[in-house]
Design a protein around this motif. Structure first.
Motif, PDB file in Angstrom:
ATOM      1  N   LEU A   1       2.039 -57.823  30.003  1.00 38.84           N
ATOM      2  CA  LEU A   1       1.859 -59.011  29.184  1.00 38.84           C
ATOM      3  C   LEU A   1       0.383 -59.228  28.844  1.00 38.84           C
ATOM      4  CD1 LEU A   1       4.300 -61.406  31.077  1.00 38.84           C
ATOM      5  CD2 LEU A   1       4.762 -59.941  29.104  1.00 38.84           C
ATOM      6  N   PRO A   2       0.108 -59.948  27.750  1.00 37.48           N
ATOM      7  CA  PRO A   2      -1.285 -60.205  27.357  1.00 37.48           C
ATOM      8  C   PRO A   2      -2.014 -61.041  28.402  1.00 37.48           C
ATOM      9  CG  PRO A   2       0.248 -60.718  25.567  1.00 37.48           C
ATOM     10  CD  PRO A   2       1.076 -60.493  26.779  1.00 37.48           C
ATOM     11  N   GLU A   3      -3.347 -60.929  28.399  1.00 33.76           N
ATOM     12  CA  GLU A   3      -4.157 -61.669  29.363  1.00 33.76           C
ATOM     13  C   GLU A   3      -3.904 -63.171  29.268  1.00 33.76           C
ATOM     14  OE1 GLU A   3      -8.765 -62.970  30.103  1.00 33.76           O
ATOM     15  OE2 GLU A   3      -8.419 -61.011  29.160  1.00 33.76           O
ATOM     16  N   ARG A   4      -3.758 -63.707  28.047  1.00 33.79           N
ATOM     17  CA  ARG A   4      -3.521 -65.145  27.913  1.00 33.79           C
ATOM     18  C   ARG A   4      -2.247 -65.549  28.651  1.00 33.79           C
ATOM     19  NH1 ARG A   4      -1.904 -68.687  22.469  1.00 33.79           N
ATOM     20  NH2 ARG A   4      -1.481 -70.614  23.641  1.00 33.79           N
ATOM     21  N   THR A   5      -1.212 -64.748  28.514  1.00 34.46           N
ATOM     22  CA  THR A   5       0.054 -65.052  29.179  1.00 34.46           C
ATOM     23  C   THR A   5      -0.097 -64.990  30.690  1.00 34.46           C
ATOM     24  OG1 THR A   5       1.272 -64.165  27.288  1.00 34.46           O
ATOM     25  CG2 THR A   5       2.474 -64.362  29.365  1.00 34.46           C
TER      26      THR A   5
ATOM     27  N   LEU B   1      10.630 -66.961  33.211  1.00 35.27           N
ATOM     28  CA  LEU B   1       9.821 -67.416  32.091  1.00 35.27           C
ATOM     29  C   LEU B   1      10.681 -68.215  31.122  1.00 35.27           C
ATOM     30  CD1 LEU B   1       7.568 -64.322  31.260  1.00 35.27           C
ATOM     31  CD2 LEU B   1       7.216 -66.166  32.924  1.00 35.27           C
ATOM     32  N   ALA B   2      10.255 -69.446  30.838  1.00 38.21           N
ATOM     33  CA  ALA B   2      10.876 -70.303  29.828  1.00 38.21           C
ATOM     34  C   ALA B   2       9.851 -70.568  28.744  1.00 38.21           C
ATOM     35  CB  ALA B   2      11.352 -71.610  30.454  1.00 38.21           C
ATOM     36  N   ALA B   3      10.303 -71.073  27.613  1.00 36.72           N
ATOM     37  CA  ALA B   3       9.393 -71.288  26.495  1.00 36.72           C
ATOM     38  C   ALA B   3       8.278 -72.263  26.835  1.00 36.72           C
ATOM     39  CB  ALA B   3      10.176 -71.776  25.278  1.00 36.72           C
ATOM     40  N   ASP B   4       8.559 -73.246  27.689  1.00 37.79           N
ATOM     41  CA  ASP B   4       7.551 -74.264  27.998  1.00 37.79           C
ATOM     42  C   ASP B   4       6.748 -73.945  29.249  1.00 37.79           C
ATOM     43  OD1 ASP B   4       9.616 -74.624  29.803  1.00 37.79           O
ATOM     44  OD2 ASP B   4       9.558 -76.819  29.731  1.00 37.79           O
ATOM     45  N   GLY B   5       7.032 -72.831  29.922  1.00 38.38           N
ATOM     46  CA  GLY B   5       6.288 -72.467  31.110  1.00 38.38           C
ATOM     47  C   GLY B   5       7.154 -71.718  32.097  1.00 38.38           C
TER      48      GLY B   5
ATOM     49  N   ALA C   1       0.287 -73.924  25.900  1.00 41.23           N
ATOM     50  CA  ALA C   1       0.496 -74.393  24.527  1.00 41.23           C
ATOM     51  C   ALA C   1       1.309 -73.352  23.764  1.00 41.23           C
ATOM     52  CB  ALA C   1      -0.852 -74.621  23.855  1.00 41.23           C
ATOM     53  N   PRO C   2       1.888 -73.744  22.611  1.00 45.26           N
ATOM     54  CA  PRO C   2       2.649 -72.775  21.817  1.00 45.26           C
ATOM     55  C   PRO C   2       1.855 -71.492  21.594  1.00 45.26           C
ATOM     56  CG  PRO C   2       2.935 -74.969  20.914  1.00 45.26           C
ATOM     57  CD  PRO C   2       1.915 -75.101  22.013  1.00 45.26           C
ATOM     58  N   GLY C   3       2.522 -70.374  21.768  1.00 45.00           N
ATOM     59  CA  GLY C   3       1.870 -69.081  21.639  1.00 45.00           C
ATOM     60  C   GLY C   3       1.528 -68.447  22.970  1.00 45.00           C
ATOM     61  N   TRP C   4       1.791 -69.153  24.081  1.00 50.14           N
ATOM     62  CA  TRP C   4       1.438 -68.555  25.372  1.00 50.14           C
ATOM     63  C   TRP C   4       2.328 -67.367  25.693  1.00 50.14           C
ATOM     64  CZ3 TRP C   4       3.602 -68.033  30.342  1.00 50.14           C
ATOM     65  CH2 TRP C   4       4.905 -68.536  30.490  1.00 50.14           C
ATOM     66  N   LEU C   5       3.555 -67.379  25.176  1.00 45.67           N
ATOM     67  CA  LEU C   5       4.450 -66.245  25.363  1.00 45.67           C
ATOM     68  C   LEU C   5       4.476 -65.378  24.109  1.00 45.67           C
ATOM     69  CD1 LEU C   5       7.710 -67.535  27.122  1.00 45.67           C
ATOM     70  CD2 LEU C   5       5.985 -65.978  28.052  1.00 45.67           C
ATOM     71  N   PRO C   6       4.512 -64.068  24.261  1.00 45.97           N
ATOM     72  CA  PRO C   6       4.625 -63.191  23.088  1.00 45.97           C
ATOM     73  C   PRO C   6       5.920 -63.452  22.318  1.00 45.97           C
ATOM     74  CG  PRO C   6       3.959 -61.941  25.028  1.00 45.97           C
ATOM     75  CD  PRO C   6       4.336 -63.313  25.508  1.00 45.97           C
TER      76      PRO C   6
END
Length: 319
Positions: free
Chosen positions: A116-120, A152-156, A287-292
């Motif tokens: 996964l990306p570093e931000r995630t 993993l859920a969309a909000d966290g 925030a939105p975009g945390w998940l690919p």
């Protein structure tokens, strides 16, 4: 036939677990990562409630499984996922929590096509650290942090499988090689039978973040992204006293600039606020975009598929 295969056949779609009918298995992505318990998505007979269900692995201590599930109901924080229902004494063991579209972390890597990306990873780590800090403040060691314990859920993320180390063996009993334990996430001091403690949770968290960032719980140092290398390797120290405190870890994961000094005081933002809600900093990273996008799409497909699913009709009883 292996016990796991027999168990899978015994929990087919339409079978019953407690008052719920199984719609599908949650851990259906081939990852090779051990799962601490069998997990399913189920629905009540009236169709009003959809839940995530956990049952013990073949050969597990059912009494301890139920005790740890009951203990998990005391966990606080927005990123924990405690059991909401537990089987009654004398019934086959299970626990359930309300359903939300989720992917186990190993399945998320499969969907994404790799690490996964570093931000995630940073957002994931910050949320899990806040959950651990709250639990540790309650006098609880999670003792079951591993890649498969993270949904993993969309909000966290949601941290599940509370106490799987203690459910697998009694204190003082070597735990290496037992079913359901991901060896790379098992703190060395607990592998030999030591009691679960907060520093062990930090080790297991480091292994989980290493997995999210590389696909391995015990990666080579150079495999880790440069920005995460020092924090993950510090968590994976074999000496518990050398691992960072969770509050220090949160500083490292959420820092925009240079990391906060390791000797600094714990960050008050990791504790519940005056109203009992989270006063944490992970929300800013979630925030939105945390998940690919591929993972978001998979969550949407899962939700849509379950909404459209008819409740299976159980087989007629045999005369």
């Amino acid at each position: 036939m292996p016990a796991s295969a027999a168990g899978a056949q015994g929990r087919a779609r339409g079978s019953a677990i407690g008052p719920y009918t199984v719609l599908r298995e949650l851990d259906d992505e081939p990852s090779g990562i051990p799962v601490p318990e069998r997990r399913f998505i189920g629905r009540s007979a009236d169709g009003d409630r959809t839940v995530l269900i956990g049952v013990p692995l073949p050969g597990a201590d059912s009494g301890r499984f139920l005790a740890e599930a009951a203990d998990s109901r005391y966990l606080l924080g927005p990123w924990s996922s405690p059991a909401a229902e537990v089987a009654a004494a004398g019934d086959d063991p299970w626990h359930a929590r309300p359903y939300a579209p989720v992917l186990p972390l190993p399945a998320a890597l499969t969907v994404h096509g790799g690490p996964l990306p570093e931000r995630t990873v940073r957002a994931l780590g910050a949320a899990l650290v806040e959950t651990l800090v709250i639990g540790h403040g309650q006098g609880l060691a999670h003792a079951g942090v591993s890649p498969a314990a993270v949904l993993l859920a969309a909000d966290g993320p949601r941290l599940t499988c509370f106490g799987s180390v203690r459910a697998a063996a009694g204190d003082g009993t070597p735990r290496s090689g037992l079913p359901g334990l991901e060896s790379g996430s098992l703190p060395p001091e607990q592998a030999t039978g030591g009691r679960p403690h907060p520093a062990g949770d930090v080790y297991a968290l480091g292994a989980t973040l290493a997995y999210a960032a590389t696909g391995h719980t015990v990666p080579e140092r150079d495999e880790l992204p440069a920005a995460l290398r020092s924090v993950v390797t510090a968590c994976l120290s074999r000496e518990p006293a050398a691992r960072p405190r969770p509050a220090e870890l949160l500083d490292l994961l959420t820092a925009d600039g240079p990391p906060a000094p390791a000797s600094g005081p714990p960050h008050s933002a990791t504790l519940p606020d005056a109203d009992g809600g989270p006063a944490g900093r992970a929300a800013a990273l979630l925030a939105p975009g945390w998940l690919p996008g591929r993972i978001i799409a998979a969550l949407a497909r899962q939700s849509a598929g379950l909404l459209a699913a008819d409740l299976p009709v159980p087989p007629a009883p045999q005369d």
